[in-house]
Motif scaffolding. Structure first.
Motif, short mmCIF file in Angstrom:
data_model
loop_
_atom_site.label_atom_id
_atom_site.label_comp_id
_atom_site.label_asym_id
_atom_site.label_seq_id
_atom_site.Cartn_x
_atom_site.Cartn_y
_atom_site.Cartn_z
N GLN A 170 0.85 -1.18 0.00
CA GLN A 170 0.00 0.00 0.00
C GLN A 170 0.89 1.24 0.00
O GLN A 170 1.18 1.80 1.04
CB GLN A 170 -0.92 0.00 1.23
CG GLN A 170 -1.84 1.19 1.32
CD GLN A 170 -2.78 1.29 0.14
OE1 GLN A 170 -3.17 0.31 -0.43
NE2 GLN A 170 -3.15 2.48 -0.21
N TYR A 199 -9.04 15.92 -1.58
CA TYR A 199 -8.70 14.50 -1.62
C TYR A 199 -8.69 13.91 -0.20
O TYR A 199 -9.33 12.89 0.06
CB TYR A 199 -7.33 14.30 -2.28
CG TYR A 199 -6.90 12.85 -2.30
CD1 TYR A 199 -7.23 12.02 -3.36
CD2 TYR A 199 -6.17 12.30 -1.24
CE1 TYR A 199 -6.86 10.68 -3.37
CE2 TYR A 199 -5.80 10.96 -1.24
CZ TYR A 199 -6.15 10.18 -2.30
OH TYR A 199 -5.80 8.85 -2.30
N ARG A 206 -6.98 10.96 -9.09
CA ARG A 206 -7.22 9.79 -8.23
C ARG A 206 -8.59 9.90 -7.58
O ARG A 206 -9.11 10.98 -7.36
CB ARG A 206 -6.14 9.69 -7.16
CG ARG A 206 -4.76 9.38 -7.78
CD ARG A 206 -3.78 9.02 -6.71
NE ARG A 206 -4.05 7.71 -6.16
CZ ARG A 206 -3.49 6.58 -6.59
NH1 ARG A 206 -2.65 6.60 -7.59
NH2 ARG A 206 -3.78 5.44 -6.02
N ALA A 239 -8.79 0.50 -0.91
CA ALA A 239 -7.55 -0.28 -1.07
C ALA A 239 -6.76 -0.30 0.24
O ALA A 239 -6.20 -1.33 0.61
CB ALA A 239 -6.70 0.31 -2.19
N TYR A 282 -11.26 11.07 1.34
CA TYR A 282 -10.61 9.85 1.84
C TYR A 282 -10.98 9.64 3.31
O TYR A 282 -11.37 8.55 3.71
CB TYR A 282 -9.10 9.99 1.68
CG TYR A 282 -8.29 8.79 2.11
CD1 TYR A 282 -7.81 7.89 1.17
CD2 TYR A 282 -7.98 8.57 3.45
CE1 TYR A 282 -7.04 6.79 1.55
CE2 TYR A 282 -7.22 7.48 3.84
CZ TYR A 282 -6.76 6.59 2.89
OH TYR A 282 -6.01 5.51 3.29
N ASP A 299 -11.69 5.13 -3.66
CA ASP A 299 -11.04 3.90 -4.13
C ASP A 299 -9.74 3.65 -3.38
O ASP A 299 -9.43 2.51 -3.00
CB ASP A 299 -10.74 3.99 -5.63
CG ASP A 299 -12.01 3.96 -6.48
OD1 ASP A 299 -13.09 3.62 -5.96
OD2 ASP A 299 -11.90 4.30 -7.69
N ASP A 300 -8.98 4.73 -3.15
CA ASP A 300 -7.72 4.59 -2.41
C ASP A 300 -7.98 4.20 -0.96
O ASP A 300 -7.24 3.41 -0.38
CB ASP A 300 -6.91 5.88 -2.48
CG ASP A 300 -6.37 6.15 -3.88
OD1 ASP A 300 -6.26 5.18 -4.69
OD2 ASP A 300 -6.07 7.31 -4.19
N ILE A 347 0.65 7.83 -1.18
CA ILE A 347 0.41 8.69 -2.32
C ILE A 347 0.96 10.07 -1.99
O ILE A 347 0.61 10.66 -0.98
CB ILE A 347 -1.09 8.76 -2.62
CG1 ILE A 347 -1.61 7.36 -2.93
CG2 ILE A 347 -1.37 9.72 -3.75
CD1 ILE A 347 -3.09 7.21 -2.80
#
Length: 122
Positions: free
Chosen positions: A23, A101, A34, A42, A105, A38-39, A26
């Protein structure tokens, strides 16, 4: 018996390191395009449940109301490349993109953590 425990400890440490390596973090320069949710999914599948922090004059955790929810520093991963100084390689990335972002997240991560009763604040 002590030797078996030591071997088990070493094997566990190796697998923990491999799981973290799967992992990748980022960095600021990789955020464009991005999908934060989704991140976050994951990261959850990789066993990483930390929030994302944005370094600046102080550390902020977008999406987490710190007046209502105290998040211990060990549960926050700082997005590499964020700071109160704009570096050459990150000058094209807007602070609003970084915060947006991290906000999305963190909201996804907060929802997951609340469902699993890992977090009890709003």
């Amino acid at each position: 018996m002590k030797q078996n425990s030591l071997v088990a400890l070493l094997i566990g440490a190796i697998f923990s390191t491999l799981a973290i390596a799967e992992q990748p973090q980022i960095s600021v320069g990789q955020l464009e395009g991005r999908v934060p949710e989704d991140d976050a999914r994951a990261a959850i599948l990789a066993g990483k449940l930390n929030f994302l922090g944005v370094a600046g004059f102080s550390l902020t955790v977008p999406g987490i109301d710190e007046s209502n929810c105290q998040v211990a520093r060990q549960f926050v991963d700082i997005i590499p490349g964020t700071s109160d100084v704009i570096s050459f390689e990150n000058r094209g990335v807007s602070l609003s993109l970084i915060n947006s972002y991290a906000f999305r997240y963190n909201l996804y991560m907060k929802k997951y953590r609340k469902q699993k009763i890992i977090m009890d604040c709003q």
